[in-house]
Design an enzyme around this catalytic site. Structure first.
Site, PDB file in Angstrom:
ATOM      1  N   SER A  64       0.795  -1.232   0.000  1.00 42.76           N
ATOM      2  CA  SER A  64       0.000   0.000   0.000  1.00 42.76           C
ATOM      3  C   SER A  64       0.824   1.276   0.000  1.00 42.76           C
ATOM      4  O   SER A  64       0.265   2.363  -0.194  1.00 42.76           O
ATOM      5  CB  SER A  64      -0.952   0.006   1.198  1.00 42.76           C
ATOM      6  N   LYS A  67       0.404   3.441  -2.973  1.00 41.99           N
ATOM      7  CA  LYS A  67      -0.732   4.347  -3.109  1.00 41.99           C
ATOM      8  C   LYS A  67      -0.301   5.815  -3.066  1.00 41.99           C
ATOM      9  O   LYS A  67      -0.999   6.680  -3.600  1.00 41.99           O
ATOM     10  CB  LYS A  67      -1.755   4.046  -2.013  1.00 41.99           C
ATOM     11  N   TYR A 191      -4.430  -3.085 -10.028  1.00 45.87           N
ATOM     12  CA  TYR A 191      -4.219  -2.799  -8.609  1.00 45.87           C
ATOM     13  C   TYR A 191      -3.207  -3.756  -7.978  1.00 45.87           C
ATOM     14  O   TYR A 191      -2.306  -3.327  -7.249  1.00 45.87           O
ATOM     15  CB  TYR A 191      -5.555  -2.863  -7.881  1.00 45.87           C
ATOM     16  N   TYR A 243      -4.211   3.644   8.197  1.00 45.56           N
ATOM     17  CA  TYR A 243      -5.556   3.105   8.374  1.00 45.56           C
ATOM     18  C   TYR A 243      -6.109   3.510   9.742  1.00 45.56           C
ATOM     19  O   TYR A 243      -5.986   4.655  10.146  1.00 45.56           O
ATOM     20  CB  TYR A 243      -5.550   1.577   8.175  1.00 45.56           C
ATOM     21  N   VAL A 261       1.346  -3.751   4.008  1.00 43.05           N
ATOM     22  CA  VAL A 261       1.338  -5.021   4.723  1.00 43.05           C
ATOM     23  C   VAL A 261       2.554  -5.889   4.390  1.00 43.05           C
ATOM     24  O   VAL A 261       2.737  -6.948   4.988  1.00 43.05           O
ATOM     25  CB  VAL A 261       0.040  -5.811   4.473  1.00 43.05           C
TER      26      VAL A 261
END
Length: 310
Positions: A64, A67, A191, A243, A261
């Site tokens: 992530s 992103k 993705y 998050y 992760v």
């Protein structure tokens, strides 16, 4: 050895001896099997000076953290129109939660949860093929890091495609609200390959330097984004980058950061340095346990914090 090099070396030694290392992500087999004793740290200052410790040159799946780079590209493509399709607020929920999408009519809370990142990938796809989007992302991060050795780990990508049922559910659910415009299969393929970028701490810190330099790539002197956009990306990293652990990270570390992760974290000390840490063991929320601890110790010893006027 400079004082900062000594700090980085000491932190690497402390993390190597840490007994509680967290647990690698178990739902993606190639990540589950990574050696949990690994730890790397790279700190790259504004002038390009590098301070490395541990496994700083070992590539890992950035997941992530990608992103940050896709958001930067998407903002360059559609500008602030992006915010018509994704919000800018912390979610307070797990990164792959579907709950809020029901009550908020398919608009994800922010671009760093999985639903929001799928919307960003959908924007980048537009009328392009997935391979073109991933090719552009690779060119972008390679240019930022000044390193053509950055690659996509196709084994990780395939594993994510096979096990990513929740991401498929998120994409289909948003498509039902009209938030997603491309076919779900094309979107998911894009993705998972984005998330499977493999980078070392040294490469990741180098790629993130534009965010600590008001949008300028210090290696080239060229503008990547405007100073205002760099501030806003940093703001989103601070409030949403971990998050439902973002508040805890801000409390403990006090820097904009984005986790993945795969065990990596990219952190930005504006005006000072870009920092990347990696340890595959995660805490209960899904953020690197030792990576967070290492960053906490780094800011304690350097005084770097966006909340400290010095």
């Amino acid at each position: 050895m400079t004082s900062l090099s000594r700090i980085v070396a000491d932190i690497a030694a402390e993390m190597a001896a840490a007994p509680d290392r967290g647990t690698p992500a178990s739902y993606i087999p190639p990540l589950r099997d990574v050696d949990p004793t690994r730890f790397g740290i790279a700190v790259i200052e504004a002038d390009g000076t590098q301070h490395l410790g541990g496994d700083a040159d070992v590539p890992f799946s950035i997941q992530s953290i990608s992103k940050v780079f896709t958001l930067t590209l998407a903002l360059g493509t559609v500008g602030d129109q992006l915010w018509n399709r994704v919000g800018r607020e912390p979610s307070g929920s797990a990164f792959n939660s579907i709950v809020q999408l029901e009550t908020e009519r398919g608009i994800p809370r922010n671009p760093f949860i999985n639903a929001g990142a799928l919307v960003v990938a959908d924007i980048l796809l537009g009328n392009h093929e997935p391979r073109e989007v991933i090719g552009e992302l690779l060119r972008f991060v390679r240019e930022l890091a000044d390193d053509d050795g950055i690659t996509v780990d196709h084994v990780v990508a395939q594993a994510e495609l096979t096990t990513g049922h929740r991401n498929a559910a998120l994409a289909h659910f948003m498509a039902g609200f009209g938030t997603i415009e491309n076919g779900v299969d094309r979107l998911l393929g894009t993705y998972v390959h984005q998330c499977a970028l493999a980078m070392s701490c040294r490469q990741l810190a180098a790629a993130g330097r534009f965010l600590m330099a008001r949008g300028i790539n210090p290696a080239t002197g060229r503008s990547v984004v405007s100073p205002q956009r760099a501030r806003r990306i940093n703001a989103l990293m601070m409030t949403c980058g971990h998050y439902d652990g973002s508040g805890e990270f801000a409390y403990r570390v006090g820097l904009p950061g984005k986790s993945g992760v795969g065990g990596g974290i990219l952190a930005i000390a504006p005006g000072h340095a870009a920092i990347a840490v990696w340890s595959p063991g995660l805490n209960a929320i899904g953020n690197s346990q030792l990576g967070t601890l290492a960053l906490e110790r780094l800011v304690q010893r350097t005084g770097w914090s966006v909340f400290d006027p010095t």
